[in-house]
Design a protein around this motif. Structure first.
Motif, mmCIF file in Angstrom:
data_model
loop_
_atom_site.group_PDB
_atom_site.id
_atom_site.type_symbol
_atom_site.label_atom_id
_atom_site.label_comp_id
_atom_site.label_asym_id
_atom_site.label_seq_id
_atom_site.Cartn_x
_atom_site.Cartn_y
_atom_site.Cartn_z
ATOM 1 N N LYS A 154 72.441 -8.369 88.616
ATOM 2 C CA LYS A 154 72.546 -9.821 88.750
ATOM 3 C C LYS A 154 72.671 -10.547 87.536
ATOM 4 O O LYS A 154 73.511 -11.543 87.639
ATOM 5 C CB LYS A 154 70.765 -10.050 89.300
ATOM 6 C CG LYS A 154 70.667 -11.491 89.499
ATOM 7 C CD LYS A 154 69.292 -11.656 89.817
ATOM 8 C CE LYS A 154 68.295 -11.772 88.757
ATOM 9 N NZ LYS A 154 66.987 -12.398 88.761
ATOM 10 N N ALA A 155 72.097 -10.028 86.510
ATOM 11 C CA ALA A 155 72.713 -10.482 85.107
ATOM 12 C C ALA A 155 74.355 -10.521 84.954
ATOM 13 O O ALA A 155 74.659 -11.687 84.563
ATOM 14 C CB ALA A 155 72.028 -9.741 84.164
ATOM 15 N N SER A 163 76.384 -10.561 87.177
ATOM 16 C CA SER A 163 77.241 -11.240 88.289
ATOM 17 C C SER A 163 77.034 -12.569 87.855
ATOM 18 O O SER A 163 77.756 -13.582 87.877
ATOM 19 C CB SER A 163 76.567 -11.155 89.331
ATOM 20 O OG SER A 163 76.976 -12.166 90.298
ATOM 21 N N GLN A 164 75.791 -13.282 87.310
ATOM 22 C CA GLN A 164 75.646 -14.682 86.836
ATOM 23 C C GLN A 164 76.506 -14.970 85.686
ATOM 24 O O GLN A 164 77.118 -16.097 85.568
ATOM 25 C CB GLN A 164 74.132 -14.898 86.376
ATOM 26 C CG GLN A 164 73.275 -14.838 87.693
ATOM 27 C CD GLN A 164 71.827 -14.945 87.422
ATOM 28 O OE1 GLN A 164 71.487 -14.421 86.320
ATOM 29 N NE2 GLN A 164 71.102 -15.337 88.307
ATOM 30 N N HIS A 201 79.964 -15.051 86.998
ATOM 31 C CA HIS A 201 79.964 -16.305 87.798
ATOM 32 C C HIS A 201 80.154 -17.699 86.865
ATOM 33 O O HIS A 201 81.030 -18.424 87.059
ATOM 34 C CB HIS A 201 78.815 -16.735 88.689
ATOM 35 C CG HIS A 201 79.060 -17.876 89.406
ATOM 36 N ND1 HIS A 201 79.841 -17.927 90.524
ATOM 37 C CD2 HIS A 201 78.286 -19.092 89.257
ATOM 38 C CE1 HIS A 201 79.747 -19.045 91.037
ATOM 39 N NE2 HIS A 201 79.063 -19.775 90.455
ATOM 40 N N ALA A 202 79.558 -17.645 85.832
ATOM 41 C CA ALA A 202 79.764 -18.584 84.722
ATOM 42 C C ALA A 202 81.151 -18.792 84.089
ATOM 43 O O ALA A 202 81.737 -19.660 83.815
ATOM 44 C CB ALA A 202 78.981 -18.471 83.366
ATOM 45 N N PRO A 219 83.920 -18.611 88.423
ATOM 46 C CA PRO A 219 83.065 -19.013 89.508
ATOM 47 C C PRO A 219 83.764 -18.670 90.676
ATOM 48 O O PRO A 219 83.166 -18.437 92.021
ATOM 49 C CB PRO A 219 82.784 -20.656 89.424
ATOM 50 C CG PRO A 219 83.700 -21.015 88.255
ATOM 51 C CD PRO A 219 84.111 -19.861 87.724
ATOM 52 N N GLU A 264 83.075 -13.697 93.495
ATOM 53 C CA GLU A 264 82.053 -13.594 94.106
ATOM 54 C C GLU A 264 81.795 -12.071 93.854
ATOM 55 O O GLU A 264 82.708 -11.146 94.223
ATOM 56 C CB GLU A 264 81.979 -13.934 95.389
ATOM 57 C CG GLU A 264 80.741 -14.098 95.983
ATOM 58 C CD GLU A 264 79.652 -15.190 95.522
ATOM 59 O OE1 GLU A 264 78.579 -14.983 94.897
ATOM 60 O OE2 GLU A 264 80.443 -16.326 95.125
ATOM 61 N N SER A 265 80.405 -11.798 93.528
ATOM 62 C CA SER A 265 80.010 -10.424 93.413
ATOM 63 C C SER A 265 79.193 -9.975 94.863
ATOM 64 O O SER A 265 78.545 -10.758 95.370
ATOM 65 C CB SER A 265 78.508 -10.122 92.467
ATOM 66 O OG SER A 265 79.395 -10.380 91.265
#
Length: 159
Positions: free
Chosen positions: A102-103, A105-106, A109-110, A113, A116-117
């Motif tokens: 999750k970390a 992926s975020q 994304h930053a 964007p 997508e994961s």
């Protein structure tokens, strides 16, 4: 609209395991193409050479037109942009895997964007299998037959 859905399944694949194969088998129907990306990290000491890992993965996916094996260095999201992948495919074995992924992926994304994961939960029977554990078993001469796909095992035994 029939848009191509291209994913990158990144990892060390040192070695490829039956857990990787399970995740990809369940993901393939979702994508028009999946690159299996062997991430080369100079900070990690691989047990198997890049060439051997590529050969093993190609043997497992021989005849699967939607799969292509590639190696890369650098940021995974940057590599996705270079190959036209809009998705990063990751397997999740545990809650700690989820938090870690999750970390990442975020952060991805930053930076990108548009990428997508996609997370696929491991089948419970495979949740303890990881490349690092299998690699340790191999290092110390243990039997890894039940953890590595048969096509890859044949190549490994021929070494």
């Amino acid at each position: 609209m029939n848009e191509e859905k291209i994913a990158l399944f990144p990892g060390s694949f040192d070695p490829i395991t039956i857990a990787h194969v399970d995740i990809l088998a369940r993901a393939l129907p979702l994508f028009s193409k999946v690159y299996i990306g062997i991430g080369l990290n100079s900070n990690k000491q691989a047990l198997l050479s890049q060439e051997l890992r590529e050969e093993m993965i190609r043997a497992v996916y021989a005849g699967e037109e939607k799969v292509e094996v590639v190696s890369y260095e650098g940021l995974t999201v940057e590599f996705c942009s270079r190959i036209g992948a809009s998705y990063i495919l990751r397997g999740i074995r545990s809650s700690s895997d989820f938090e870690y992924e999750k970390a990442i992926s975020q952060m991805n994304h930053a930076m990108r964007p548009e990428i997508e994961s996609v997370f696929i939960l491991s089948n419970p029977g495979y949740s303890a299998i990881s490349s690092s554990i299998v690699r340790d078993v191999m290092r110390y001469g243990g039997d890894v037959n039940q953890f590595i796909p048969e096509q890859a095992l044949a190549i490994l035994k021929a070494q």
